[in-house]
Structure formats: structure tokens, C-alpha cells
Design an enzyme around this catalytic site. Structure first.
Site, short mmCIF file in Angstrom:
data_model
loop_
_atom_site.label_atom_id
_atom_site.label_comp_id
_atom_site.label_asym_id
_atom_site.label_seq_id
_atom_site.Cartn_x
_atom_site.Cartn_y
_atom_site.Cartn_z
N LYS A 46 0.84 -1.21 0.00
CA LYS A 46 0.00 0.00 0.00
C LYS A 46 0.87 1.26 0.00
O LYS A 46 0.64 2.18 -0.77
CB LYS A 46 -0.90 0.00 1.25
N ASN A 47 1.87 1.27 0.88
CA ASN A 47 2.63 2.50 1.05
C ASN A 47 3.63 2.77 -0.08
O ASN A 47 4.24 3.83 -0.12
CB ASN A 47 3.34 2.52 2.42
N CYS A 57 -4.87 7.57 9.50
CA CYS A 57 -4.97 7.01 10.85
C CYS A 57 -4.67 8.06 11.90
O CYS A 57 -3.77 8.89 11.73
CB CYS A 57 -3.97 5.86 11.01
N ARG A 107 0.07 14.78 13.33
CA ARG A 107 0.77 14.43 12.09
C ARG A 107 0.92 15.69 11.25
O ARG A 107 0.26 15.87 10.22
CB ARG A 107 0.02 13.32 11.34
N ASP A 155 4.76 0.48 11.91
CA ASP A 155 3.52 -0.14 11.43
C ASP A 155 3.38 -1.58 11.91
O ASP A 155 2.27 -2.13 11.90
CB ASP A 155 3.47 -0.12 9.88
N ARG A 214 -8.72 -0.17 4.56
CA ARG A 214 -7.89 0.85 3.93
C ARG A 214 -6.55 0.27 3.48
O ARG A 214 -5.95 0.77 2.53
CB ARG A 214 -7.62 2.00 4.91
C1 EPZ Z 1 4.22 6.86 6.23
O1 EPZ Z 1 3.48 7.89 6.86
C2 EPZ Z 1 3.28 5.68 6.12
N1 EPZ Z 1 2.12 6.07 5.33
C3 EPZ Z 1 2.85 5.22 7.49
O2 EPZ Z 1 2.07 4.03 7.32
C4 EPZ Z 1 4.09 4.87 8.31
O3 EPZ Z 1 3.69 4.57 9.62
C5 EPZ Z 1 5.05 6.05 8.34
O4 EPZ Z 1 5.37 6.48 7.00
C6 EPZ Z 1 6.37 5.75 9.05
O5 EPZ Z 1 6.97 4.64 8.47
C7 EPZ Z 1 2.18 6.07 4.02
O6 EPZ Z 1 3.20 5.77 3.42
C8 EPZ Z 1 0.95 6.41 3.28
P1 EPZ Z 1 6.33 10.22 8.34
P2 EPZ Z 1 4.02 9.36 6.90
O7 EPZ Z 1 6.19 11.48 7.58
O8 EPZ Z 1 4.70 9.67 5.62
C9 EPZ Z 1 6.45 13.42 11.95
C10 EPZ Z 1 0.30 2.52 7.82
O9 EPZ Z 1 -0.19 1.95 8.81
N2 EPZ Z 1 6.35 14.43 10.90
O10 EPZ Z 1 7.57 9.42 8.19
O11 EPZ Z 1 2.89 10.23 7.31
C11 EPZ Z 1 5.14 12.62 12.04
O12 EPZ Z 1 4.19 13.34 12.82
C12 EPZ Z 1 0.77 3.95 7.90
O13 EPZ Z 1 0.40 1.98 6.72
C13 EPZ Z 1 6.41 15.78 11.25
O14 EPZ Z 1 6.57 16.13 12.41
O15 EPZ Z 1 5.09 9.25 8.06
C14 EPZ Z 1 5.58 11.33 12.65
O16 EPZ Z 1 5.68 11.48 14.04
C15 EPZ Z 1 0.36 4.71 9.07
N3 EPZ Z 1 6.29 16.71 10.25
C16 EPZ Z 1 6.96 11.13 12.04
O17 EPZ Z 1 7.39 12.42 11.58
C17 EPZ Z 1 6.13 16.38 8.95
O18 EPZ Z 1 6.02 17.28 8.10
C18 EPZ Z 1 6.99 10.13 10.89
O19 EPZ Z 1 6.10 10.54 9.88
C19 EPZ Z 1 6.08 15.01 8.61
C20 EPZ Z 1 6.19 14.05 9.59
#
Ligand code: EPZ
Length: 452
Positions: free
Chosen positions: A22-23, A116, A121, A305, A397
């Protein structure tokens, strides 16, 4: 309303093909907007998030069609660069359209993404990356607007290796003028997939899969085709389900080398894991042991995840174990539901401490999010009696029919439907077996095996 009815206590046996990730698929679909031609995306899993993403593409004026697991996107024409709130509210990855639309149309607008609920976020790192490339980014309480017709290569240093921000930076940089360096880039396999896709469309990208990605801007991308990599989190789901329920399963079309962190922990728990080529087999006989303390980290660390799935598998392990979440601030929402099965879990900030019990008893549970919902199913497979898992909208999802996959491995799981009328609910309550855990459940067979 749909729900899963799971009768626990059956071991899992058999083999299963792992769905496309998915991701990976979601950013590839967003990236197709950048290509003024046709993108063919094979092994694109058929699930709710990909369906919504196809709707977004159609709303933008692209043709987007699915035939089996192959999606074809024709983005010769992009007529619109704003994504309506109704679609953005459905998923997190809508935000990845920002970089792609900005690069293709010179502007992009969207309301804040859904997805989620795992704590705050923010999208500030996405904004930072796009600003560095020369875009104007306005973030209001309910939306994001970016403009920038002449994006220029630069050095972007991300404060954290955010997956989404790295994807947006890549998409905006691939057709920017000059060279862009993305420092502290995410190294997740999904980033590699996106780089592979852009490269096959003519993008010039080096360092994919490392903490520093270099992009030499090109004037345009061309039609291409790509196969989505196997879903390492779906694979972890089935492995944790086997660990929880016991048995012997074999997964094929997966990438064991991308799953080392999960496989190491399952081995520590007493599972026999064998890997070879694109297969992973897992066998669990006898009682599980608690693993060494686990901490979630960006790739190649233990994936956030898979955290709920592992916790579900730890509930009946011998002794005490701990799991620390460092990626998201609130990713233990599902654990309160697990307690309804008789699990013994204590929390200390971002750390969950589990004391293994001998017995879990079926209960009625509500999925709070995607992986949390899969974790409830995992735990229910190892619980005695019947469980009912609600909130399938979350699970759907990210899994292309989780129940079909688990059923193929021999689980007793069925998707059922009920009206939401009070009368039907009452009938269900009267007709069901006693599922509530009582103190005596814990004092009897369910006695915790160690002290906290
Ligand atoms: C991706 O989310 C995945 N989603 C998530 O999968 C996964 O948990 C996550 O990466 C971490 O591996 C998709 O790919 C669609 P991040 P993403 O930006 O991109 C903080 C699942 O179950 N952050 O790496 O949203 C954020 O709040 C899902 O399949 C900021 O502070 O993750 C978090 O604490 C859920 N500011 C951390 O970084 C920003 O601008 C990691 O987020 C961006 C992120």
C-alpha cells in the site's frame, strides 16, 4: 455495518502470496500525475486507500482504470490542481499529490489530509522541502496551497527522515532545474520504489535507499510501467498472526531482506523463521517467549507499522516484555481494546509493558486505526471463543481482504454484516456466547506468568 467474526484457537497452516505494498502504491499513483503520458502500475493492491487515490486522479482530470491488480493512469491532461476535502479526508497520502501537482501545474491546493489517528501528524517538513525548492507554501488551519512555476534545485535537509516529506521533495525536485540534494532522507523500501518508478520514467536520481538522495532535474518524464514491491507490513501481519495462533505458514512474493528487524524479534520469541529467495516461512510450536525490549525506528529499524501486530503476538508469551514507540506519539490506542480479551498491558509514556497471560477470551472489539485493527484480529486468533471486530473501514484501507488471506491460512474468520438498528444490536448481544473477561478468567488459567 460490517464486522469480522473470529473464532480463535486454530493454528494457521498453508502458504500465501503477499499483496503489493500500500505505502508504495499510493506515492506511485500520486507520481503518475507528473507523467504527461501513461503509467502502468502492476501489483497495485485493491484496497480502500488505492480506490480513493484513483478517485483523486479522476478528479484531477486523469484517466485512471483498474484491471485486476494492474492500474493504468493516463495523465496526458491534468485539468485541475485542487483536491476536494471529501477525498483528502479519507487518507493521509493525499498530501503526496502536493509535490507532484506543484511540479506539473505550478500550483496545488488541498485540505489537510486524513488517515490514521496516531497523534499529531503535521506537514511542516513537506512545506519546508517545497519552500526550499522555491515554492510559496501557505498553510492555514484547514488547508495547504502551494505555487511555484520555476522550482530550482537546492539542498534540503529534513529535520527527521519523514517518509512523506522525502516523497514530496523527490516529486517536486525531479523536474526542477539543476541538482537537488535531500539530506536526512527516509530510507524506507517505499522510497526506493518511488525512485525506481521516476527513474524508469526518465528521472535522474542517485542515492535511493540512503540518507542522501541526489536528483538531477530533467525537463519532462515519459510513459512507463512499474511493479509495486511486496507489502512488508502485510507480510509482518501474517507472520505475527502465525506467532500468535501457532502453526506453520509460508509467504511467497515477499522480500525477507527488507524485514530483518521483524524476523529477528520473531526468532527471539521462539518462532522458527526460514528465508530463501522471495519466501519466508514461519513455524511456531510451543509457548512463545518475550523478545528483548523492542523500539520502533525509521527503516531499517523495527517498523512502527508492525508495532501493534507484534504487541498482539506478545500477549500470551512467557514472561514480561516491552515495546517502545518513537515514531508516532499516540500509537497504542488499540491496546485498550486488547485488554478486553484479558491482555495485561501497562503504559509508561511511549512504552508498553506486557505481562504474558496463559489465556485470552474472545470479546467485542473496535478497530481504532488500520494496523491497530489488524492487531485486534491477530490477538483474536489466539483467544478462546468468539470475537467480533468492528471498524472494518480502517482495516479495509490497507489490506486487500484480510479475512480472505487469514482464511486461506486456516483461520476461522468471517466478514458479517448487521444493520445498525438497536433491535439487531440487542439480538446480537443476547445471542452471543459470554465473551466478557472476568476477574476469575485472569485468576484461573489466565493468570499472568510473571510480576510486573
Ligand atoms: C508513512 O506515513 C506511512 N504512510 C505510514 O504508514 C508509516 O507509519 C510512516 O510512513 C512511518 O513509516 C504512508 O506511506 C501512506 P512520516 P508518513 O512522515 O509519511 C512526523 C500505515 O499503517 N512528521 O515518516 O505520514 C510525524 O508526525 C501507515 O500503513 C512531522 O513532524 O510518516 C511522525 O511522528 C500509518 N512533520 C513522524 O514524523 C512532517 O512534516 C513520521 O512521519 C512530517 C512528519
Amino acid at each position: 455495518m460490517e464486522y469480522f467474526k473470529i473464532r480463535g484457537g486454530r493454528e494457521l497452516h498453508g502458504s500465501l502470496r503477499v499483496q503489493g505494498a500500500k505505502n508504495s502504491a499510493l506515492p506511485l499513483l500520486a507520481a503518475s500525475v507528473l507523467i504527461p503520458g501513461v503509467s502502468v502500475i502492476r501489483d497495485c493492491p485493491n484496497l480502500r486507500d488505492t480506490a480513493v487515490t484513483l478517485e483523486i486522479l479522476r478528479h484531477l482530470g486523469c484517466r485512471a482504470e483498474r484491471t485486476g491488480d494492474t492500474v493504468t493512469v493516463d495523465a496526458a491532461r491534468v485539468a485541475n490542481c485542487r483536491i476536494p476535502a471529501a477525498l483528502m479526508g479519507e487518507l493521509r497520502s493525499g498530501v503526496i499529490f502536493l509535490g507532484a501537482l506543484l511540479s506539473r501545474c505550478g500550483e496545488a491546493g488541498m485540505s489537510l489530509p486524513g488517515g490514521c489517528a496516531l497523534g499529531p501528524r503535521p506537514v511542516d517538513f513537506h512545506g519546508l522541502a517545497l519552500r526550499q525548492l522555491g515554492a510559496e507554501v501557505h498553510e492555514s488551519g484547514d488547508g495547504l496551497v502551494c505555487c511555484g512555476r520555476r522550482l530550482r534545485g537546492t539542498v534540503i535537509t529534513l529535520p527527521y527522515p519523514s517518509v512523506g516529506a522525502t516523497e514530496n521533495a523527490l516529486l517536486a525536485a525531479v523536474c526542477a532545474s539543476g541538482e537537488t540534494r535531500i539530506r536526512n532522507a527516509a530510507r524506507e523500501p517505499e522510497i526506493l520504489d518511488l525512485c525506481r518508478f521516476l527513474q524508469s520514467a526518465g528521472g535522474r536520481i542517485g542515492g535511493a535507499g540512503t540518507g542522501e538522495i541526489t536528483v538531477q532535474g530533467v525537463s519532462a518524464l515519459h510513459s512507463t510501467g512499474v511493479t509495486v514491491s511486496p507489502d512488508r507490513i502485510a507480510a509482518a501481519t501474517y507472520l505475527c498472526a502465525c506467532a500468535a495462533a501457532g502453526g506453520d505458514i509460508s509467504l511467497y512474493d515477499c522480500r525477507p531482506e527488507q524485514m530483518e528487524a521483524v524476523l529477528t524479534v520473531l526468532r527471539q520469541m521462539g518462532c522458527t523463521i526460514e528465508t530463501g529467495g522471495n519466501r519466508i516461512s514461519c513455524s511456531r510450536r510451543g509457548r512463545l517467549r518475550m523478545p528483548l525490549p523492542v523500539t520502533t525506528m525509521p527503516y531499517p529499524g523495527f517498523p512502527t507499522d508492525a508495532q501493534p501486530l507484534l504487541l498482539a503476538a506478545m500477549l500470551k508469551a512467557e514472561g514480561e516484555g516491552s515495546l517502545r514507540e518513537t515514531v508516532f506519539q499516540q500509537r497504542f490506542g488499540y491496546a485498550r481494546e486488547l485488554e478486553k480479551l484479558g491482555a495485561v498491558i501497562a503504559f509508561d509514556g511511549q512504552e508498553a509493558h506486557v505481562r504474558g497471560v496463559n489465556r485470552l477470551c474472545g470479546a467485542r472489539l473496535l478497530s481504532p486505526d488500520l494496523r491497530g485493527g489488524a492487531a485486534l484480529c491477530t490477538a483474536a486468533l489466539s483467544a478462546e471463543g468468539e470475537s467480533r471486530i468492528e471498524g472494518l473501514n480502517h482495516i479495509d484501507r490497507g489490506y486487500a481482504a484480510l479475512e480472505t488471506a487469514l482464511e486461506q491460512l486456516g483461520a476461522d474468520i468471517r466478514r458479517e454484516r448487521t444493520g445498525s438498528s438497536r433491535e439487531e444490536e440487542e439480538t446480537w448481544k443476547k445471542g452471543r456466547k459470554p465473551l466478557k473477561n472476568t476477574e476469575s478468567d485472569r485468576d484461573g488459567d489466565g493468570t499472568p506468568t510473571g510480576s510486573m
